[in-house]
Write a protein that holds these residues in place. Structure first.
Motif, PDB file in Angstrom:
ATOM      1  N   TRP A 363       0.840  -1.206   0.000  1.00  0.00           N
ATOM      2  CA  TRP A 363       0.000   0.000   0.000  1.00  0.00           C
ATOM      3  C   TRP A 363       0.871   1.250   0.000  1.00  0.00           C
ATOM      4  N   THR A 364       0.207   2.380  -0.235  1.00  0.00           N
ATOM      5  CA  THR A 364       0.918   3.662  -0.363  1.00  0.00           C
ATOM      6  C   THR A 364       0.127   4.746   0.362  1.00  0.00           C
ATOM      7  N   VAL A 365       0.857   5.680   0.916  1.00  0.00           N
ATOM      8  CA  VAL A 365       0.231   6.878   1.479  1.00  0.00           C
ATOM      9  C   VAL A 365       0.879   8.083   0.802  1.00  0.00           C
ATOM     10  N   LEU A 366       0.029   9.029   0.429  1.00  0.00           N
ATOM     11  CA  LEU A 366       0.516  10.235  -0.241  1.00  0.00           C
ATOM     12  C   LEU A 366       0.094  11.437   0.612  1.00  0.00           C
ATOM     13  N   TRP A 367       0.986  12.401   0.753  1.00  0.00           N
ATOM     14  CA  TRP A 367       0.622  13.640   1.442  1.00  0.00           C
ATOM     15  C   TRP A 367       0.534  14.760   0.403  1.00  0.00           C
ATOM     16  N   LEU A 368      -0.576  15.487   0.419  1.00  0.00           N
ATOM     17  CA  LEU A 368      -0.785  16.567  -0.547  1.00  0.00           C
ATOM     18  C   LEU A 368      -0.857  17.904   0.177  1.00  0.00           C
ATOM     19  N   ARG A 369      -0.305  18.917  -0.475  1.00  0.00           N
ATOM     20  CA  ARG A 369      -0.495  20.294  -0.007  1.00  0.00           C
ATOM     21  C   ARG A 369      -1.129  21.036  -1.170  1.00  0.00           C
ATOM     22  N   GLU A 370      -2.374  21.409  -1.010  1.00  0.00           N
ATOM     23  CA  GLU A 370      -3.140  22.023  -2.112  1.00  0.00           C
ATOM     24  C   GLU A 370      -3.004  21.191  -3.398  1.00  0.00           C
ATOM     25  N   GLU A 371      -3.229  19.901  -3.244  1.00  0.00           N
ATOM     26  CA  GLU A 371      -3.248  18.943  -4.371  1.00  0.00           C
ATOM     27  C   GLU A 371      -1.875  18.682  -4.990  1.00  0.00           C
ATOM     28  N   VAL A 372      -0.827  19.242  -4.403  1.00  0.00           N
ATOM     29  CA  VAL A 372       0.532  18.948  -4.888  1.00  0.00           C
ATOM     30  C   VAL A 372       1.160  17.943  -3.911  1.00  0.00           C
ATOM     31  N   PRO A 373       1.623  16.799  -4.409  1.00  0.00           N
ATOM     32  CA  PRO A 373       2.257  15.828  -3.508  1.00  0.00           C
ATOM     33  C   PRO A 373       3.531  16.409  -2.865  1.00  0.00           C
ATOM     34  N   VAL A 374       3.640  16.281  -1.543  1.00  0.00           N
ATOM     35  CA  VAL A 374       4.861  16.734  -0.857  1.00  0.00           C
ATOM     36  C   VAL A 374       5.623  15.555  -0.256  1.00  0.00           C
ATOM     37  N   ALA A 375       4.939  14.410  -0.092  1.00  0.00           N
ATOM     38  CA  ALA A 375       5.627  13.233   0.448  1.00  0.00           C
ATOM     39  C   ALA A 375       4.861  11.981   0.045  1.00  0.00           C
ATOM     40  N   VAL A 376       5.589  10.879  -0.020  1.00  0.00           N
ATOM     41  CA  VAL A 376       4.964   9.595  -0.329  1.00  0.00           C
ATOM     42  C   VAL A 376       5.641   8.502   0.488  1.00  0.00           C
ATOM     43  N   LEU A 377       4.831   7.606   1.045  1.00  0.00           N
ATOM     44  CA  LEU A 377       5.348   6.435   1.745  1.00  0.00           C
ATOM     45  C   LEU A 377       4.797   5.210   1.038  1.00  0.00           C
ATOM     46  N   THR A 378       5.663   4.291   0.669  1.00  0.00           N
ATOM     47  CA  THR A 378       5.176   3.099  -0.016  1.00  0.00           C
ATOM     48  C   THR A 378       5.627   1.861   0.739  1.00  0.00           C
ATOM     49  N   VAL A 379       4.745   0.894   0.816  1.00  0.00           N
ATOM     50  CA  VAL A 379       5.081  -0.402   1.375  1.00  0.00           C
ATOM     51  C   VAL A 379       5.011  -1.381   0.215  1.00  0.00           C
ATOM     52  N   SER A 380       6.178  -1.829  -0.208  1.00  0.00           N
ATOM     53  CA  SER A 380       6.293  -2.790  -1.312  1.00  0.00           C
ATOM     54  C   SER A 380       5.533  -2.352  -2.567  1.00  0.00           C
ATOM     55  N   ARG A 381       5.522  -1.061  -2.838  1.00  0.00           N
ATOM     56  CA  ARG A 381       5.000  -0.522  -4.108  1.00  0.00           C
ATOM     57  C   ARG A 381       6.060   0.428  -4.683  1.00  0.00           C
ATOM     58  N   PRO A 382       7.172  -0.117  -5.156  1.00  0.00           N
ATOM     59  CA  PRO A 382       8.290   0.737  -5.591  1.00  0.00           C
ATOM     60  C   PRO A 382       7.935   1.655  -6.757  1.00  0.00           C
ATOM     61  N   ARG A 383       6.980   1.226  -7.593  1.00  0.00           N
ATOM     62  CA  ARG A 383       6.615   2.080  -8.731  1.00  0.00           C
ATOM     63  C   ARG A 383       5.943   3.365  -8.236  1.00  0.00           C
ATOM     64  N   ASP A 384       5.093   3.228  -7.224  1.00  0.00           N
ATOM     65  CA  ASP A 384       4.469   4.432  -6.636  1.00  0.00           C
ATOM     66  C   ASP A 384       5.547   5.374  -6.106  1.00  0.00           C
ATOM     67  N   LEU A 385       6.587   4.764  -5.516  1.00  0.00           N
ATOM     68  CA  LEU A 385       7.641   5.606  -4.949  1.00  0.00           C
ATOM     69  C   LEU A 385       8.332   6.387  -6.071  1.00  0.00           C
ATOM     70  N   ALA A 386       8.709   5.681  -7.128  1.00  0.00           N
ATOM     71  CA  ALA A 386       9.455   6.332  -8.215  1.00  0.00           C
ATOM     72  C   ALA A 386       8.603   7.433  -8.859  1.00  0.00           C
TER      73      ALA A 386
END
Ligand code: FAD
Length: 415
Positions: A363-386
């Motif tokens: 799974w993945t968690v994304l943090w947005l600031r006014e709809e712009v991603p500022v951080a991403v955490l991925t658990v075994s989803r390396p493509r989401d990270l990249a």
């Protein structure tokens, strides 16, 4: 802090680097890669050939790798290594540092002394209490694992989780004691750490939350009254205790030198990683820098920062870095059979968005600031990270509904 301009240097100047870890080694290598032909001296307190730390809590601990020495031919690069030599002081007015083996003059000095792990007060001299920072620590702990000891890990942070993973793989009985009410409390919000609690039990490690260590004696750990999940006073058998409660910049030797330090002890560097005195730089775990991207000063204790920062330092030594040092911080952790990666930097006010079900393996968690991603955490989803990392770097807004759909590639969720 001073914003002094350092004029371009002729390349015959002597660059002295203090600290032969990742940041120090990479600074020396980057200087050569970028064409610096003057003398470079790399001084390190540890006696070993310079080595990489991440494998220490993984392959080296499990004995599946002999060591993790960097594959670098320092001789052919013309880098003078002085190992097993601790630097004890800086006399900036004389352009000299003091070492156990006498003073060393420099034209340009790079501080790369990394971080020192925090100890549990009162336990420093108790037999069987370990830290995990150095190759020597990992070798000692490898023996603990080989004997399948009962192990108590203090601290459910990144190091604690990785050590617990290795100790379980080696067949040790493992109890992890955490003072906060969840793992990684300093790094991630409760919503994100909640699924991680189950990872410990799944791998046969007992996780005791809200459990404060009152003391350690030979063979046992005493928890404070009312501590632990059961609410009872507890005493845990422990052939070995591993303390993983964080680290602080290793800069005690700079106190009184005139180099500006943050309240937490980090060298206060500017956006070219220059310290507050002329001809001195600071990089890696020992230095904080102003992040234009995130609008605050960052102190990053991760490998990628010790790889990227040196390129800016080398460029600036060679005549002024064209770009400020303003990375999207990145790190990874391998724990409980999962590959956890994080890029960026989030604040409590940012919008948290789930991609996928945390009960699942990936799974993945994304943090947005006014709809712009500022951080991403991925658990075994390396493509989401990249893909997430690129969106963060380019400050690309996303459609939150599409970004929350794990079947839609993150790069296809852009507005
Ligand atoms: P260090 O690697 O600490 O090197 C500093 C060196 O300076 C040390 O060798 C020290 O002995 C020397 N030194 C200190 N003071 C002096 C002095 N006065 N005189 C001379 N020498 C001195 N990051 C990730 O992103 N992913 C991971 O999976 C990961 N795993 C890790 C596992 C472990 C066990 C540890 C300890 C760290 C891990 N990290 C990981 C973090 C990463 O390794 C560090 O961020 C990185 O090593 C920082 O490099 P550095 O050169 O700044 O500091």
């Amino acid at each position: 802090m001073s914003e002094q301009k350092q004029t371009p240097r002729p390349t015959a100047r002597h660059v002295v680097i203090v600290g032969a870890g990742m940041a120090g080694v990479q600074t020396a290598v980057a200087l050569r890669e970028q064409g610096f032909t003057g003398p470079v001296t790399l001084i390190g307190a540890e006696p070993h050939q310079p080595y990489d730390r991440p494998p220490l809590s993984k392959a080296v601990l499990l004995g599946t790798a002999e060591g993790s020495a960097f594959d670098i031919d320092f001789d052919s690069l013309g880098i003078t290594l002085r190992l097993g030599v601790a630097v004890t002081g800086l006399r900036a007015a004389d352009h000299e540092i003091d070492t156990e083996a006498g003073p060393v003059g420099y034209d340009t000095l790079v501080l790369a002394t990394g971080a020192r792990p925090l100890t549990l007060p009162g336990t420093e001299d108790v037999p069987g209490v370990h830290l995990l920072r150095t190759l020597d620590d990992a070798v000692r702990l490898g023996e603990v694992l080989a004997r399948r000891h009962d192990v108590v890990v203090v601290g459910a942070g990144w190091i604690g989780a990785e050590f617990a993973t290795a100790a379980r793989a080696a067949g040790c009985a493992v109890t992890v004691v955490e003072a906060a009410d969840r793992p990684l409390a300093g790094a991630l919000p409760a919503e994100v750490t909640a699924p991680m609690v189950g990872w410990y039990a799944e791998h046969g490690a007992e996780l005791r939350l809200s459990a404060r260590v009152a003391g350690v004696e030979k063979g046992r750990v005493l928890l404070a009254e009312g501590a632990g999940n059961s609410g009872e006073r507890a005493e845990l058998p422990a052939d070995a205790v591993v303390v993983g409660i964080g680290a602080r910049p290793d800069t005690g030797w700079l106190v009184g030198s005139g180099i500006a330090l943050d309240p937490g002890g980090a060298v206060t560097a500017d956006d070219r990683l220059r310290a507050s005195l002329p001809d001195v730089y600071a990089v890696g775990d020992c230095a904080s820098f102003p992040s234009g991207r995130y609008g605050e000063r960052l102190l990053v204790h991760h490998w990628d920062n010790a790889l990227q920062g040196p390129r800016t330092v080398a460029a600036d030594i060679l005549g002024g870095a064209a770009e400020p040092y303003d990375p999207v911080p990145y790190f990874w952790s391998e724990q409980f059979g999962r590959f956890v990666q994080y890029a960026g930097h989030h604040a409590a006010a940012d919008t948290l968005l789930w991609r996928g079900d945390p009960a699942e393996e990936a799974w993945t968690v994304l943090w947005l600031r006014e709809e712009v991603p500022v951080a991403v955490l991925t658990v075994s989803r390396p493509r989401d990270l990249a893909q997430g990392r690129r969106l963060i770097e380019r400050r690309t807004p996303v459609d939150p509904a599409r970004a929350a759909d794990p079947s839609v590639p993150l790069k296809a969720a852009v507005r």
